[in-house]
Enzyme design. Sequence first.
Site, PDB file in Angstrom:
ATOM      1  N   LYS A  90      86.302  66.806  15.195  1.00 30.36           N
ATOM      2  CA  LYS A  90      87.053  67.871  16.268  1.00 30.36           C
ATOM      3  C   LYS A  90      87.039  69.490  15.856  1.00 30.36           C
ATOM      4  CE  LYS A  90      89.862  65.202  19.417  1.00 30.36           C
ATOM      5  NZ  LYS A  90      91.387  64.856  19.882  1.00 30.36           N
ATOM      6  N   HIS A  94      75.719  38.426  34.584  1.00 30.40           N
ATOM      7  CA  HIS A  94      74.208  38.432  35.018  1.00 30.40           C
ATOM      8  C   HIS A  94      73.519  39.049  33.915  1.00 30.40           C
ATOM      9  CE1 HIS A  94      75.421  38.091  39.201  1.00 30.40           C
ATOM     10  NE2 HIS A  94      76.783  38.373  38.850  1.00 30.40           N
ATOM     11  N   GLU A 145      91.201  52.044  16.791  1.00 30.92           N
ATOM     12  CA  GLU A 145      92.076  53.270  16.140  1.00 30.92           C
ATOM     13  C   GLU A 145      93.298  52.705  15.133  1.00 30.92           C
ATOM     14  OE1 GLU A 145      92.494  56.927  18.397  1.00 30.92           O
ATOM     15  OE2 GLU A 145      92.009  55.913  19.933  1.00 30.92           O
TER      16      GLU A 145
HETATM   17  C1  F6R Z   1      94.409  59.919  19.342  1.00 31.96           C
HETATM   18  C2  F6R Z   1      93.426  59.378  20.417  1.00 31.96           C
HETATM   19  C3  F6R Z   1      92.618  59.993  20.843  1.00 31.96           C
HETATM   20  C4  F6R Z   1      92.753  61.217  21.678  1.00 31.96           C
HETATM   21  C5  F6R Z   1      91.579  62.095  22.085  1.00 31.96           C
HETATM   22  C6  F6R Z   1      91.695  63.045  23.283  1.00 31.96           C
HETATM   23  O1  F6R Z   1      95.847  59.249  19.276  1.00 31.96           O
HETATM   24  O2  F6R Z   1      93.754  58.224  20.704  1.00 31.96           O
HETATM   25  O3  F6R Z   1      91.667  59.123  21.444  1.00 31.96           O
HETATM   26  O4  F6R Z   1      93.634  60.879  22.720  1.00 31.96           O
HETATM   27  O5  F6R Z   1      90.779  62.237  21.153  1.00 31.96           O
HETATM   28  O6  F6R Z   1      92.848  63.957  22.504  1.00 31.96           O
HETATM   29  P1  F6R Z   1      93.814  64.317  23.588  1.00 31.96           P
HETATM   30  O7  F6R Z   1      94.661  63.079  23.957  1.00 31.96           O
HETATM   31  O8  F6R Z   1      94.790  65.256  22.753  1.00 31.96           O
HETATM   32  O9  F6R Z   1      93.200  65.003  24.614  1.00 31.96           O
END
Ligand code: F6R
Length: 331
Positions: free
Chosen positions: A324, A233, A217
Amino acid sequence: MSDMRTWVAEFDKQLTDAENISRNAGLKPVTEPVQNVIISGLGGSGIGGTIVSELAKLHSPVPVTVNKDYFCPAFVGPHTLFIASSYSGNTEETLQCTEEAFRKGARVVVITSGGRLQQIAAEKGFDCIVVPGGYHPRACLGYSLFQLLGIFIHYNLLPPVFEEYRSGLAAFIRENESALQAKGKELALFLKDSIPVLYAESHLEGVTIRLRQQINENAKMLCWHHVIPEMNHNELVGWRNTNNNLAVVFITDPDGYYRNRERTQYCINVVKKYTQRYTELSASGSNPLQKVFSLIHTGDWASIYLSELNGVDAMEIDVIHTLKSTLADLK
Ligand code: F6R
């Protein structure tokens, strides 16, 4: 200032704040022991669960399952402690799972900065620990991990000594800041222009996944990991051709199990036949939390330096946001 580098540099302050939040969480008393535990969360909000479940493995009298999915395991019921961790409070997999756990009668505790999850917690009367908003979830591992530790201690899933370990962590990070940062920089230089391959003893898999995620990321790079003994393994046999694009990091614990240390040494001897690029990243500190956090913090610094070396913005994760919103439109 809000940027990833500042958040990493201020990690010790986050830990102090996180401890205060945990001490004032006001969790409901434990009236009867739970029979199993689920920690549900994704990405930056899920990795704390993986790390705490590894810490609890030697202590918890009941099984602890980490769930990174839409659905709860079938055994979830009235004797389950279900912990939902979502920084935004809007991650659909976590929301769906939390509703299911509630329907099945589980005791639910929520860790979030707000969003729909906080609303559901208020409507249904769940314990809800609210951490400060305005960060990116992956910059809040101190907040989420400290809350998980507090919940585990409250439910007698970790011994009270973990409270002492936790209390000393901010000072440990502060005192070792320049050494941990320097190690992170060295690691970033080692990993630049490579495909990082991370190998760790299995009790350090959580921190290894954390490093992989931070490299993905923050530095916008692919990376893979595997654990010892399992990789002995299978994956070890894959080391047959010279490939200096692979940069291998052996993540080790000086107090790890002696047979795993021997295995690690054996793997180093195999790997070095096929790449010149291998190194060791060893945990420092004198208790399990110091070791875990020394690796987390070094890895976080490595990902920041790598992002700078790669000329990319550590904050930007557009592809995740687009995914998302695409899913949010799907009925
Ligand atoms: C963004 C990040 C992502 C979010 C993941 C879940 O910084 O690291 O991996 O953590 O998309 O979102 P949340 O944390 O808001 O439940």
